[in-house]
Design a protein around this motif. Structure first.
Motif, PDB file in Angstrom:
ATOM      1  N   PHE A 101      21.517  -0.805  16.477  1.00  0.00           N
ATOM      2  CA  PHE A 101      21.011  -1.915  15.672  1.00  0.00           C
ATOM      3  C   PHE A 101      19.954  -1.433  14.684  1.00  0.00           C
ATOM      4  O   PHE A 101      19.991  -1.772  13.495  1.00  0.00           O
ATOM      5  CB  PHE A 101      20.425  -2.987  16.597  1.00  0.00           C
ATOM      6  CG  PHE A 101      19.810  -4.146  15.863  1.00  0.00           C
ATOM      7  CD1 PHE A 101      20.599  -5.035  15.154  1.00  0.00           C
ATOM      8  CD2 PHE A 101      18.441  -4.346  15.884  1.00  0.00           C
ATOM      9  CE1 PHE A 101      20.030  -6.110  14.475  1.00  0.00           C
ATOM     10  CE2 PHE A 101      17.865  -5.409  15.216  1.00  0.00           C
ATOM     11  CZ  PHE A 101      18.667  -6.293  14.511  1.00  0.00           C
ATOM     12  N   LEU A 102      19.008  -0.619  15.137  1.00  0.00           N
ATOM     13  CA  LEU A 102      17.953  -0.116  14.255  1.00  0.00           C
ATOM     14  C   LEU A 102      18.519   0.764  13.146  1.00  0.00           C
ATOM     15  O   LEU A 102      17.940   0.861  12.057  1.00  0.00           O
ATOM     16  CB  LEU A 102      16.918   0.663  15.064  1.00  0.00           C
ATOM     17  CG  LEU A 102      16.168  -0.111  16.143  1.00  0.00           C
ATOM     18  CD1 LEU A 102      15.133   0.780  16.819  1.00  0.00           C
ATOM     19  CD2 LEU A 102      15.501  -1.351  15.568  1.00  0.00           C
ATOM     20  N   ASP A 103      19.652   1.398  13.407  1.00  0.00           N
ATOM     21  CA  ASP A 103      20.268   2.267  12.419  1.00  0.00           C
ATOM     22  C   ASP A 103      20.921   1.483  11.283  1.00  0.00           C
ATOM     23  O   ASP A 103      21.380   2.077  10.301  1.00  0.00           O
ATOM     24  CB  ASP A 103      21.317   3.159  13.101  1.00  0.00           C
ATOM     25  CG  ASP A 103      21.615   4.422  12.303  1.00  0.00           C
ATOM     26  OD1 ASP A 103      20.710   4.882  11.567  1.00  0.00           O
ATOM     27  OD2 ASP A 103      22.730   4.952  12.411  1.00  0.00           O
ATOM     28  N   ASP A 110      12.472  -4.084  11.206  1.00  0.00           N
ATOM     29  CA  ASP A 110      11.470  -5.133  11.017  1.00  0.00           C
ATOM     30  C   ASP A 110      11.744  -6.312  11.941  1.00  0.00           C
ATOM     31  O   ASP A 110      10.808  -6.884  12.529  1.00  0.00           O
ATOM     32  CB  ASP A 110      11.478  -5.576   9.555  1.00  0.00           C
ATOM     33  CG  ASP A 110      10.344  -6.529   9.240  1.00  0.00           C
ATOM     34  OD1 ASP A 110       9.184  -6.158   9.497  1.00  0.00           O
ATOM     35  OD2 ASP A 110      10.603  -7.638   8.741  1.00  0.00           O
ATOM     36  N   LEU A 111      13.008  -6.680  12.098  1.00  0.00           N
ATOM     37  CA  LEU A 111      13.362  -7.793  12.985  1.00  0.00           C
ATOM     38  C   LEU A 111      13.048  -7.445  14.435  1.00  0.00           C
ATOM     39  O   LEU A 111      12.510  -8.280  15.183  1.00  0.00           O
ATOM     40  CB  LEU A 111      14.849  -8.127  12.826  1.00  0.00           C
ATOM     41  CG  LEU A 111      15.381  -9.275  13.709  1.00  0.00           C
ATOM     42  CD1 LEU A 111      14.659 -10.573  13.396  1.00  0.00           C
ATOM     43  CD2 LEU A 111      16.888  -9.447  13.505  1.00  0.00           C
ATOM     44  N   LEU A 136      15.706   7.474  22.815  1.00  0.00           N
ATOM     45  CA  LEU A 136      14.339   6.983  22.671  1.00  0.00           C
ATOM     46  C   LEU A 136      13.630   7.657  21.494  1.00  0.00           C
ATOM     47  O   LEU A 136      12.890   7.006  20.745  1.00  0.00           O
ATOM     48  CB  LEU A 136      13.570   7.223  23.968  1.00  0.00           C
ATOM     49  CG  LEU A 136      12.285   6.417  24.184  1.00  0.00           C
ATOM     50  CD1 LEU A 136      12.552   4.932  24.029  1.00  0.00           C
ATOM     51  CD2 LEU A 136      11.710   6.719  25.555  1.00  0.00           C
ATOM     52  N   VAL A 137      13.852   8.951  21.320  1.00  0.00           N
ATOM     53  CA  VAL A 137      13.268   9.661  20.176  1.00  0.00           C
ATOM     54  C   VAL A 137      13.820   9.100  18.866  1.00  0.00           C
ATOM     55  O   VAL A 137      13.079   8.903  17.889  1.00  0.00           O
ATOM     56  CB  VAL A 137      13.559  11.175  20.291  1.00  0.00           C
ATOM     57  CG1 VAL A 137      13.220  11.896  18.986  1.00  0.00           C
ATOM     58  CG2 VAL A 137      12.752  11.779  21.437  1.00  0.00           C
ATOM     59  N   PHE A 138      15.119   8.819  18.835  1.00  0.00           N
ATOM     60  CA  PHE A 138      15.738   8.239  17.643  1.00  0.00           C
ATOM     61  C   PHE A 138      15.121   6.882  17.317  1.00  0.00           C
ATOM     62  O   PHE A 138      14.805   6.583  16.151  1.00  0.00           O
ATOM     63  CB  PHE A 138      17.240   8.102  17.873  1.00  0.00           C
ATOM     64  CG  PHE A 138      17.961   7.361  16.779  1.00  0.00           C
ATOM     65  CD1 PHE A 138      18.310   8.000  15.598  1.00  0.00           C
ATOM     66  CD2 PHE A 138      18.290   6.022  16.928  1.00  0.00           C
ATOM     67  CE1 PHE A 138      18.971   7.316  14.582  1.00  0.00           C
ATOM     68  CE2 PHE A 138      18.959   5.331  15.925  1.00  0.00           C
ATOM     69  CZ  PHE A 138      19.299   5.982  14.752  1.00  0.00           C
ATOM     70  N   ILE A 139      14.932   6.054  18.336  1.00  0.00           N
ATOM     71  CA  ILE A 139      14.357   4.717  18.126  1.00  0.00           C
ATOM     72  C   ILE A 139      12.935   4.814  17.585  1.00  0.00           C
ATOM     73  O   ILE A 139      12.555   4.095  16.649  1.00  0.00           O
ATOM     74  CB  ILE A 139      14.409   3.916  19.441  1.00  0.00           C
ATOM     75  CG1 ILE A 139      15.856   3.533  19.761  1.00  0.00           C
ATOM     76  CG2 ILE A 139      13.525   2.685  19.372  1.00  0.00           C
ATOM     77  CD1 ILE A 139      16.038   2.860  21.115  1.00  0.00           C
TER      78      ILE A 139
END
Length: 293
Positions: A101-103, A110-111, A136-139
């Motif tokens: 989702f963050l990608d 932001d959401l 987790l590192v990616f996030i």
């Protein structure tokens, strides 16, 4: 409360939530659990079947990821996904879906921040599960790319150590592209943040950066992962030493300037720019020698 003719009042005013579709899913989950009570009471050997509520919400979120976008309605399951991050049963799946989702872009980051992702992913840095680390590192890289202000809370709980250990981990399953994300996080932690610089220096970040530069530079290839990692190692080195005379002097003594100077002839312009930035930070931050007169 609405059914009892009660109207909750808050300041600032919150939108009405008593007709939210999520209540229907919750009512179904509660009913499925209650329907088991007669059988459990009648048969002492009967086993309770755990609710599939969270698993179903993750599946619904996964379906949204397959068809959603910034132009469509935000996923209703996002707050549930954050709650599931604290469950060991569904944690890995929830993290992977959250990373997807963050990608999708800065709007998604932001959401996620607006619904309260930060304390959940901050707490996860205390876990030792190796299967969570790469996601987790990616996030965290996605979060800090949008909101640098999180650096203060990250170092307050020694979260920087998590990324330093990941960067320097000898595990073969971690590729250099993932290590570059950890180097990016550490660079942001040090970016114009004296406390972050001091804590990273105390955790031997300088030695780790120089170790990996010495390891990668002699056999630097066109591999995107290697080039990306070297670039962020140089930038992280510059951020660590920026306006820190003692750290800059220590870096020069340990050969950092020679390593960076060797990249000034690199073919990739981004690599040359990173080396120039690192050298510029070292030169600018070196202790000034007093004149003889």
């Amino acid at each position: 409360m609405a059914a009892s003719n009660c109207s909750p009042v808050s300041f600032p005013r919150l939108p009405p939530t008593h007709q939210h579709p999520m209540w229907q899913a919750w009512d179904l989950a509660a009913e499925m659990c209650l329907l088991q009570l007669p059988g459990l009471l009648a048969d002492p050997t009967a086993e309770f079947v755990p609710s599939s509520f969270f698993s179903e919400q993750l599946t619904a979120f996964e379906l949204w990821l397959a068809h959603g976008s910034s132009d469509k309605k935000p996923p209703e399951q996002l707050p549930i996904v954050l709650q599931v991050l604290l469950s060991q049963v569904h944690r890995l799946r929830a993290l992977v879906l959250l990373g997807r989702f963050l990608d999708m872009g800065s709007w998604a980051v932001d959401l996620a921040l607006s619904v309260g992702i930060f304390p959940y992913v901050l707490k996860l840095l205390q876990t030792t599960s190796s299967d969570l680390r790469t996601t987790l590192v990616f996030i965290w890289a996605k979060i800090l790319a949008l909101d640098r202000s999180c650096q203060a809370d990250l170092v307050k709980d020694n979260g920087h150590v998590y990324f330093l250990k990941y960067l320097d981990s000898p595990e073969p399953g971690i590729d250099n592209h993932n290590r570059a994300q950890a180097a990016f996080v550490l660079a942001v932690v040090c970016d114009q943040h004296a406390k972050g610089q001091a804590l990273c220096a105390a955790a031997n970040l300088l030695q780790v950066l120089l170790k990996w530069l010495r390891l990668l530079l002699p056999a630097l290839t066109a591999s995107s992962g290697n080039l990306l990692l070297v670039r962020w190692l140089c930038i992280c080195l510059g951020k660590l030493c920026d306006n820190q005379p003692e750290m800059a002097a220590a870096a020069v003594r340990d050969g950092a300037a020679d390593l960076l100077a060797g990249l000034l002839q690199a073919q990739l312009p981004e690599l040359r720019a990173a080396a120039v930035f690192g050298l510029g930070s070292l030169i600018h931050s070196l202790p000034r020698q007093r004149g003889a007169g």
